[in-house]
Structures are given as structure tokens and as C-alpha cells.
Design an enzyme around this catalytic site. Sequence first.
Site, mmCIF file in Angstrom:
data_model
loop_
_atom_site.group_PDB
_atom_site.id
_atom_site.type_symbol
_atom_site.label_atom_id
_atom_site.label_comp_id
_atom_site.label_asym_id
_atom_site.label_seq_id
_atom_site.Cartn_x
_atom_site.Cartn_y
_atom_site.Cartn_z
ATOM 1 N N ASN A 1 -3.009 13.678 -0.366
ATOM 2 C CA ASN A 1 -4.259 14.267 -0.871
ATOM 3 C C ASN A 1 -4.586 15.588 -0.166
ATOM 4 O O ASN A 1 -5.032 16.548 -0.806
ATOM 5 C CB ASN A 1 -5.426 13.288 -0.666
ATOM 6 C CG ASN A 1 -5.385 12.132 -1.661
ATOM 7 O OD1 ASN A 1 -4.868 12.280 -2.770
ATOM 8 N ND2 ASN A 1 -5.912 10.986 -1.260
ATOM 9 N N ASP B 1 -5.324 2.790 -2.115
ATOM 10 C CA ASP B 1 -3.863 2.661 -2.233
ATOM 11 C C ASP B 1 -3.391 1.239 -1.971
ATOM 12 O O ASP B 1 -2.214 0.998 -1.727
ATOM 13 C CB ASP B 1 -3.184 3.626 -1.257
ATOM 14 C CG ASP B 1 -3.516 3.296 0.202
ATOM 15 O OD1 ASP B 1 -4.496 2.537 0.419
ATOM 16 O OD2 ASP B 1 -2.809 3.777 1.086
ATOM 17 N N ASP C 1 0.841 -1.190 0.000
ATOM 18 C CA ASP C 1 0.000 0.000 0.000
ATOM 19 C C ASP C 1 0.874 1.238 0.000
ATOM 20 O O ASP C 1 2.056 1.190 0.349
ATOM 21 C CB ASP C 1 -1.019 0.007 1.138
ATOM 22 C CG ASP C 1 -0.391 0.253 2.497
ATOM 23 O OD1 ASP C 1 0.832 0.457 2.573
ATOM 24 O OD2 ASP C 1 -1.141 0.232 3.482
ATOM 25 N N ASP D 1 -3.601 10.811 -6.874
ATOM 26 C CA ASP D 1 -3.826 9.929 -8.038
ATOM 27 C C ASP D 1 -2.520 9.629 -8.760
ATOM 28 O O ASP D 1 -2.282 8.517 -9.232
ATOM 29 C CB ASP D 1 -4.803 10.582 -9.004
ATOM 30 C CG ASP D 1 -6.225 10.648 -8.461
ATOM 31 O OD1 ASP D 1 -6.489 9.951 -7.457
ATOM 32 O OD2 ASP D 1 -7.045 11.394 -9.020
ATOM 33 N N HIS E 1 -5.660 16.059 -4.483
ATOM 34 C CA HIS E 1 -6.026 14.692 -4.922
ATOM 35 C C HIS E 1 -5.337 14.304 -6.224
ATOM 36 O O HIS E 1 -5.077 13.115 -6.458
ATOM 37 C CB HIS E 1 -7.553 14.612 -5.097
ATOM 38 C CG HIS E 1 -8.282 14.532 -3.786
ATOM 39 N ND1 HIS E 1 -8.374 13.396 -3.034
ATOM 40 C CD2 HIS E 1 -8.946 15.497 -3.067
ATOM 41 C CE1 HIS E 1 -9.057 13.612 -1.932
ATOM 42 N NE2 HIS E 1 -9.421 14.911 -1.921
#
Length: 505
Positions: A399, A434, A391, A408, A404
Site C-alpha cells: 500500500n 488481509d 494472511d 486491493d 492502495h
Amino acid sequence: MLLTKSYKKGIFITMSLTTAVLAFFLWNDYQGLKNYLGYTVDKGRSAIFAEEYINQKIALNLIKSFSISEYKNKRTDSNVLSICNKMESINDIYGLNLTGHKYPKLAGTLQTKNASCEDWARDIKYLSKFNSQEEAISHEYSFSNYHWKVQDSIRYYIDFENQYIYINKLVDSSQYIFNNWLRYNGEFIDVDNNARSIKIDDEALGSLHDGQSITSHIYNDGYTGEKIISMITPLFFGGKLKGIIVTDVSINELAKAFYTFDRPFLWKYLTLSVIDRNSSEEINFNQPDKQLFGILTYDKDITRYYTVHLKLDVQYFILNNAFLFILYIFITYALCRYLKYQISKNEVLSLENITDSMTGLYNRKILTQTLDARLKSLTEKNTPVTIIALDCDKLKTINDTLGHHMGDKAITLLGDAIQTSIRKSDYGIRLGGDEFCIILIDCDIERGFVTIDLIKQKLKVSDTDGIVNFSYGCYQMKAGDTLSNAQIIADELLYKHKKTKSKEK
């Protein structure tokens, strides 16, 4: 080209169906050609029957003429004397129109060795109708859907009682005499010996004396120099064989009776021959210039002696069905292309259904019972399978602080690194957010850690902003493990690694 099992199966089914349809049409055409060859034989056979019919009709008319009282009484009238006055002779042959058309009432030539003119002159008035009867019958008679008449056929009447032969054409008697029919034993022509000279056997002679029409074997005609067959019809008068009607049919002329005008192209590839079953002599009527091999043969007896043999070369069958072959190839190709398009489309849709749109990795829909069963089977066969749980560290912080779009980007960068660090046989999966999972096939746990190092190396190059860090757990499946259990263990190892990193800080 995608050669999946579905595609291969579809190709097999498609080609089987189109080939079956092609085979049906080809078989249909084959049967049609077979029937057509039968029609060709029957057409020629009918032509022979037509000539026999003309013979029989002329014989019947002559019998009727000879039966009148005037003939029975054998009176010598002025007409007979007039004919005798015009009798010609050349060497030891007598008759009318021996060297030219000197007796206009008679269209053909009469030859005889009987110098007693009165014996045969009484027949002239009836023989004068011979040609007109022949022509009328020929024009009126039709068989099936065609009219056939032997062109320039030689038809003649041999009278055994009065010892003469009448030919339906003018014959220059200085050049040719029908000696084989003019031989007689002093009082009458010996029909049996004379008939044998044109290849008529004893059995056929017996049938002739019984009143049946007969056909000779193939023989070389002395007058025309051609190979011919003769059709003979007896004429009885007063219970005795008075004479015979003979028609000579040239083999070359007879070949025209078999010809079919509706399929001229077929005759370029058709072998047509007549076999004399008694002598085994074979006469070729039609022969292709070039032959490969016969795809269809047809044999049929057309008379007591003769068998017609037909052989159609494969070239005609191919050319005749060329459009069908082209259509078959085009349709099969088009169907296979359409099948490929549909299967490819379905595979793309299936792939999109199990693919994460952001990273290009698989999504969690790939985690099916089928995959679970496969992994169990591999571990039971001692094939190593390693599960890696990953992860992205502090994604929420990214974020919240960077936006954000940077979060991404971090997920995308990690996904690309995973994608380029594993093989095609491995599974790179984005579980959501994630969280990632990697399934390495035929890789032990050491190889799993090598893969993790590869991912780190890829990120050093691609993550220029230095925003991506990840935690991981690496576990090698054991016999009896399920995919779900292995993931749980890998997740536990991931959290341990994450805690370890936090303590180090």
C-alpha cells in the site's frame, strides 16, 4: 431454480391454499347442480300435477252441470231430439263426428255402442264446454315460474252410466274405435276390466272407487302408437261412479316438462329417464351422445309408480368449471413465481449480507453458532474438518510503495485463488484486511496442505506482477474443539510460519 427448504414449504402452503379454495368453489357448484337436478325433477312433477289439476277441474265442472234439475228430471226436450236426428253410425258404433266434423257444436268425437240416443244426447250440451273449459284452465293455471301444457294431449270423458266415450279431438272412427272403453256388460261399462287394459292395477282401482285421482303404468297406446301414461280422475254423481276424466300423456311430450331453458348446455351431458317401479321398465327421455362417467346422480319418486333418474356426466362439470380450473392454474403459478422471486431475493440479500464485496468470499458474519455446532457435530462423527488461516504478506508495504489500489488487487487475487481452489461445500472467508480463513469439510490436514498448494499454483498464473505472498497455518479439528479454538490454533501456526519465513530471509 432454487429449491430451498423455505421454497418447498412455501410451494406446499401456496398450493394447499389455492387447492382448498378451488375445492370450495367446486363443492359449491356440485351442491348447486344437485339442487338444480332437484329443481328439474320438481318442474316435471309439477307438470303432471298441472294435468291432474285440469282433470279435476273439468270433472268438478261436469258434476256441477249434471247436478242441475234439468238433468235430474231426465226430460227429453227438442234439443235432445235434434241431436238424435244427427246421430251417426258406422258398423256397430254410434255417436257424433265419427268420420268428420258434422256436428259443429261438439269439438271432438263421441263414440258409443249404446244405440239409445236419448241416454247420452242430454250430456252433449255439457260436453260441448269440455274443450273450452280445458283450454281456459290450461291458460289460467300456472305453477312456479312457467306455463306448461301437454301439446296435442288426448283428454276424454268416459260415461259409465250412459255407456259412451267423448274424445277432445276428432277421431276417424272408420280407422280407430276405443273398444277398450266401449266394452260393457249390457247395462253399463265394466270400469275395472276396462281400466286394467291400460295398466291400472287393483290397488289403484280401489283408490279410484274411493274418489282419488290415479295414474296408470307406462303402456303402449293403441291409438297413437306411443308409450304413454294415463291420468284418471273419477266423477261421482248421486253417490255412484258416473264416469272418469282421462288424460293420455305421451312420454316424449312429458320429457319437455322437465327441460330447463336456462341451461341448454347441461342437457347435452344429462341422462334423464323414468323408471316404472312396478314393472322395472325404464324410459329414456334424454341421453348424451358421448359419456365418460357420472359425477352426480339424482333419483326421486314423482308418483306412486314412477321414479325419475338423473345422471350428470363429468364432462359438463369440467366444462362448466373450465374457467375456474384455468384461474386456479394461473393464480397458483403466479403465486409460486412470486414466492420464488421473494425467496430468491431474500437469499440474495442474505448472501450479500455474509459476502465480502471485494473478493466474493464469505465475510466473518458466516461464523455463527450454527456453523460452530455443525462443525462440532462433524468432528464428533469422525468427519475430518480442517481450518486454514492465511494472511497476505507485507500488505502495508504494498500500500505504501505501490498504492492502495495495488494492495486491493493483492487481496482480490488471493481471494480469487482461494475461491477457485476449494469446493462448494467448503467455506472461504475474508475476516478483514488481509486475513483469510478456510474451512474444509470432510478434509484432513494433508488435504489442507494440498489446498494451500493449489492456491499457490493459481497465484502463479493470476499474479502476473508477483505482488502476492501469503503465510498460513493449517489445523485439523479434534473432538471437543470449537471453531473459535480451532481458529486460534490455526492463527498461532500462521504466525509460526510467518516467523519461519522471516528467519529464512
